[in-house]
Design a protein around this motif. Sequence first.
Motif, PDB file in Angstrom:
ATOM      1  N   VAL A  43       0.841  -1.202   0.000  1.00  9.77           N
ATOM      2  CA  VAL A  43       0.000   0.000   0.000  1.00  9.77           C
ATOM      3  C   VAL A  43       0.876   1.252   0.000  1.00  9.77           C
ATOM      4  O   VAL A  43       0.616   2.219  -0.725  1.00  9.77           O
ATOM      5  CB  VAL A  43      -0.955  -0.012   1.213  1.00  9.77           C
ATOM      6  CG1 VAL A  43      -1.664   1.330   1.366  1.00  9.77           C
ATOM      7  CG2 VAL A  43      -1.984  -1.134   1.066  1.00  9.77           C
ATOM      8  N   ALA A  44       1.942   1.252   0.817  1.00  9.52           N
ATOM      9  CA  ALA A  44       2.854   2.393   0.863  1.00  9.52           C
ATOM     10  C   ALA A  44       3.554   2.598  -0.477  1.00  9.52           C
ATOM     11  O   ALA A  44       3.733   3.728  -0.937  1.00  9.52           O
ATOM     12  CB  ALA A  44       3.878   2.191   1.974  1.00  9.52           C
ATOM     13  N   ALA A  45       3.957   1.505  -1.116  1.00  5.98           N
ATOM     14  CA  ALA A  45       4.641   1.607  -2.408  1.00  5.98           C
ATOM     15  C   ALA A  45       3.703   2.143  -3.483  1.00  5.98           C
ATOM     16  O   ALA A  45       4.117   2.931  -4.351  1.00  5.98           O
ATOM     17  CB  ALA A  45       5.184   0.242  -2.811  1.00  5.98           C
ATOM     18  N   ALA A  46       2.449   1.736  -3.440  1.00  5.44           N
ATOM     19  CA  ALA A  46       1.481   2.230  -4.419  1.00  5.44           C
ATOM     20  C   ALA A  46       1.325   3.735  -4.302  1.00  5.44           C
ATOM     21  O   ALA A  46       1.227   4.454  -5.309  1.00  5.44           O
ATOM     22  CB  ALA A  46       0.127   1.541  -4.208  1.00  5.44           C
ATOM     23  N   LYS A  47       1.318   4.248  -3.073  1.00  2.16           N
ATOM     24  CA  LYS A  47       1.218   5.681  -2.860  1.00  2.16           C
ATOM     25  C   LYS A  47       2.364   6.453  -3.491  1.00  2.16           C
ATOM     26  O   LYS A  47       2.207   7.562  -4.002  1.00  2.16           O
ATOM     27  CB  LYS A  47       1.164   5.972  -1.347  1.00  2.16           C
ATOM     28  CG  LYS A  47       0.852   7.420  -0.999  1.00  2.16           C
ATOM     29  CD  LYS A  47       1.992   8.134  -0.329  1.00  2.16           C
ATOM     30  CE  LYS A  47       3.097   8.533  -1.204  1.00  2.16           C
ATOM     31  NZ  LYS A  47       2.812   9.607  -2.177  1.00  2.16           N
ATOM     32  N   CYS A  48       3.562   5.857  -3.499  1.00  3.91           N
ATOM     33  CA  CYS A  48       4.770   6.537  -3.993  1.00  3.91           C
ATOM     34  C   CYS A  48       4.773   6.725  -5.502  1.00  3.91           C
ATOM     35  O   CYS A  48       5.659   7.401  -6.039  1.00  3.91           O
ATOM     36  CB  CYS A  48       6.014   5.751  -3.574  1.00  3.91           C
ATOM     37  SG  CYS A  48       6.302   5.724  -1.795  1.00  3.91           S
ATOM     38  N   ARG A  49       3.797   6.177  -6.195  1.00  2.56           N
ATOM     39  CA  ARG A  49       3.763   6.280  -7.654  1.00  2.56           C
ATOM     40  C   ARG A  49       2.969   7.485  -8.145  1.00  2.56           C
ATOM     41  O   ARG A  49       2.660   7.595  -9.338  1.00  2.56           O
ATOM     42  CB  ARG A  49       3.186   4.990  -8.237  1.00  2.56           C
ATOM     43  CG  ARG A  49       4.141   3.797  -8.147  1.00  2.56           C
ATOM     44  CD  ARG A  49       3.489   2.543  -8.677  1.00  2.56           C
ATOM     45  NE  ARG A  49       4.444   1.492  -8.996  1.00  2.56           N
ATOM     46  CZ  ARG A  49       4.869   0.569  -8.132  1.00  2.56           C
ATOM     47  NH1 ARG A  49       4.423   0.597  -6.878  1.00  2.56           N
ATOM     48  NH2 ARG A  49       5.739  -0.345  -8.502  1.00  2.56           N
ATOM     49  N   ALA A  50       2.595   8.386  -7.234  1.00  3.93           N
ATOM     50  CA  ALA A  50       1.842   9.582  -7.634  1.00  3.93           C
ATOM     51  C   ALA A  50       2.287  10.766  -6.787  1.00  3.93           C
ATOM     52  O   ALA A  50       2.803  10.609  -5.678  1.00  3.93           O
ATOM     53  CB  ALA A  50       0.339   9.338  -7.473  1.00  3.93           C
ATOM     54  N   LEU A  51       2.100  11.969  -7.306  1.00  5.29           N
ATOM     55  CA  LEU A  51       2.484  13.186  -6.612  1.00  5.29           C
ATOM     56  C   LEU A  51       1.492  13.508  -5.503  1.00  5.29           C
ATOM     57  O   LEU A  51       0.284  13.500  -5.719  1.00  5.29           O
ATOM     58  CB  LEU A  51       2.549  14.337  -7.610  1.00  5.29           C
ATOM     59  CG  LEU A  51       2.952  15.717  -7.056  1.00  5.29           C
ATOM     60  CD1 LEU A  51       4.361  15.679  -6.499  1.00  5.29           C
ATOM     61  CD2 LEU A  51       2.832  16.779  -8.148  1.00  5.29           C
ATOM     62  N   GLY A  52       2.006  13.784  -4.320  1.00  8.72           N
ATOM     63  CA  GLY A  52       1.151  14.107  -3.194  1.00  8.72           C
ATOM     64  C   GLY A  52       0.972  12.926  -2.262  1.00  8.72           C
ATOM     65  O   GLY A  52       1.377  11.802  -2.561  1.00  8.72           O
ATOM     66  N   ALA A  53       0.351  13.197  -1.115  1.00  7.14           N
ATOM     67  CA  ALA A  53       0.240  12.175  -0.074  1.00  7.14           C
ATOM     68  C   ALA A  53      -0.902  11.196  -0.298  1.00  7.14           C
ATOM     69  O   ALA A  53      -0.973  10.183   0.381  1.00  7.14           O
ATOM     70  CB  ALA A  53       0.066  12.854   1.290  1.00  7.14           C
TER      71      ALA A  53
END
Length: 355
Positions: free
Chosen positions: A325-335
Motif C-alpha cells: 500500500v505504501a509503495a502504491a502511494k509513492c507512484r503519484a504526486l502528493g500524499a
Amino acid sequence: MYKHYHSCLSSTTSTYFSELFCFNSGKFTVQGGGNTGNTMTCAARLGLKPRIISKVSTDAPGKSMMEELEAEGVDTSFLVVSKEGTSPFSYIIVDSQTKTRTCIFTPGYPPMVPADLPKANLLSALDGARVVYFDARMADSALVIAQEAFRQNISILIDAERPREGLNDLLGLADYVVCSENFPKAWTEASSIPRALVSIILRFPRLKFAIVTLGKEGCIMLEKCVDDESSHIEEMDVDSCLTSLTKTKDDSIAMPTCIASPVTKLIAEGIGSVCGRLYFGTTEKIPPSELIDTTGAGDAFTGAVLYAICANLPPKKMLPFASYVAAAKCRALGARAGLPYRTNPYLTSFTESIV
C-alpha cells in the motif's frame, strides 16, 4: 461483504492540514494532507468507515479539507469548525531528481482543546469503533479521547513519528504503535532499533506489537507473545536475531515479503528480555521511472496496519500488505493520489477474507 468493518473504525487526531505539492519540473497540486487525514483516506479506500476528530477553520483550506475527506468516505461530523483563525497548511517542494522533499509548515489557530469535544460528542464518536488512532499531537485533547477509549476497551494505535509532549501517557494506554525510523532510539536511548523495541515493549506492557518503518529498507516488528514458562523457549540476543532474519532475504523478489523468527526470548543486555517474535518486512522494488513522491508513504503504511488490525490479519500477511500500500502511494504526486482502492487486484488476497 464487509459491512461490519465499514463501521468499526474511529480516528482521533489533533491536526490535519492542506498541502501544496510542487515538482521542480513546474507541476503542482493542492490536496489534503497531515498524518491522520492521509491515514484515514487510506483506510477509507481500503474499505473501512473512518471518523475523524480534529479542528479546522471556516477558511478556504478548511472547507477544502472537509470536502475532500467527505468525498473519500471519511465521516467529518465530529470535526470542530472554528469561525475564527486559520487552518493548518504546508508547502511541500518535491525534487523529481533526488526524490527528496522540503516541507514548510504553518500551524493552525486556535488549537484544539478538550473543551472543544463535549462528552456526548466524544461518546458518539467512539460508538461502535473497533480501533482508535492517534497522531499524538495536541496531547491534552488526545489523552481525553484515549482515556475514554481505554474505558470502553477499544483498541488504540499510536503513530509515534517523533517524541512529543504527552506521548508517554498515550503509549501507556496503547495496544499498538507504529514508529518512524528515528523514534525508537531517540525515545529509549538504546543503541539499536531492536534493543529499543524491547525497551518500548517492556516500558508499555499493554502493547501487543511495535513496528518501526525504515523507508526503502523495509520495517521491523516486535510482537509480544505469552511467556509459557512450562515449555522451553530459545533465548537469543535481539540484534543477532534481526541479523539472522535479514540474511535470509531474497533480493530477487520484487514484491514485499516478511521473514519471522520463532517465538523466542529476545534479550537486550542491560535492558531486559521479551518473549516474542521478531519480524523483518521488505519493501516493493519500485522502478526508478515509477517512483514519483514518497510524501505520506508512512501514513499509507499505517492506514494499512489499521485495516489489518480490524481484519485480524496475521503479521506475516499484514506487513507485506502495508508495504505494498505504501509503495502504491509513492507512484503519484502528493500524499493521497496514489493510495490504492480495495478493488486493486493485488489487494484481493488480503481483503477477500473480510466478511
